[in-house]
Design a protein around this motif. Structure first.
Motif, PDB file in Angstrom:
ATOM      1  N   LYS A  20       2.964   7.873 -13.082  1.00 42.22           N
ATOM      2  CA  LYS A  20       1.409   7.512 -12.880  1.00 42.22           C
ATOM      3  C   LYS A  20       1.014   6.220 -13.426  1.00 42.22           C
ATOM      4  O   LYS A  20       1.280   6.384 -14.364  1.00 42.22           O
ATOM      5  N   THR A  36      -0.601   6.451  -7.767  1.00 44.48           N
ATOM      6  CA  THR A  36      -1.404   7.234  -7.771  1.00 44.48           C
ATOM      7  C   THR A  36      -1.006   9.278  -8.361  1.00 44.48           C
ATOM      8  O   THR A  36      -1.659  10.237  -8.616  1.00 44.48           O
ATOM      9  N   SER A  37       0.084   9.374  -8.358  1.00 45.86           N
ATOM     10  CA  SER A  37       1.455  10.297  -7.886  1.00 45.86           C
ATOM     11  C   SER A  37       2.203  10.076  -7.939  1.00 45.86           C
ATOM     12  O   SER A  37       2.900   9.593  -7.395  1.00 45.86           O
TER      13      SER A  37
END
Length: 88
Positions: A20, A36-37
């Motif tokens: 991340k 972001t993930s």
């Protein structure tokens, strides 16, 4: 597999190869993307605003330097003209 938020291209990203916050670029459109993930892998357009602000500051400093140089050049020209008048 992740999707580029800019051009919707499928990007092959292994969730074990990224963390991340990592930055990658889209092979299709070249957009800078931030992970972001990781499970599942999700991408968002990277924030480039910080770099742009630094570039703007640099340009303003260059303009300020240019203005100072112009003022000095004008003063020098005036002195030469004045000195020339006295010689005649």
């Amino acid at each position: 597999m992740a999707t580029c938020p800019e051009c919707d291209a499928d990007i092959e990203v292994d969730e074990f190869d990224v963390d991340k916050g990592d930055l990658i670029s889209c092979p299709d459109c070249g957009a800078n993307l931030e992970v972001t993930s990781t499970s599942p892998v999700e991408l968002e357009a990277a924030d480039d605003d910080d770099d742009d602000e630094e570039d703007d500051d640099d340009e303003e400093e260059e303009e300020d330097d240019f203005d100072e140089d112009d003022e000095g050049a004008d003063d020098g020209d005036d002195e030469e003209n004045e000195g020339g008048d006295w010689d005649e």
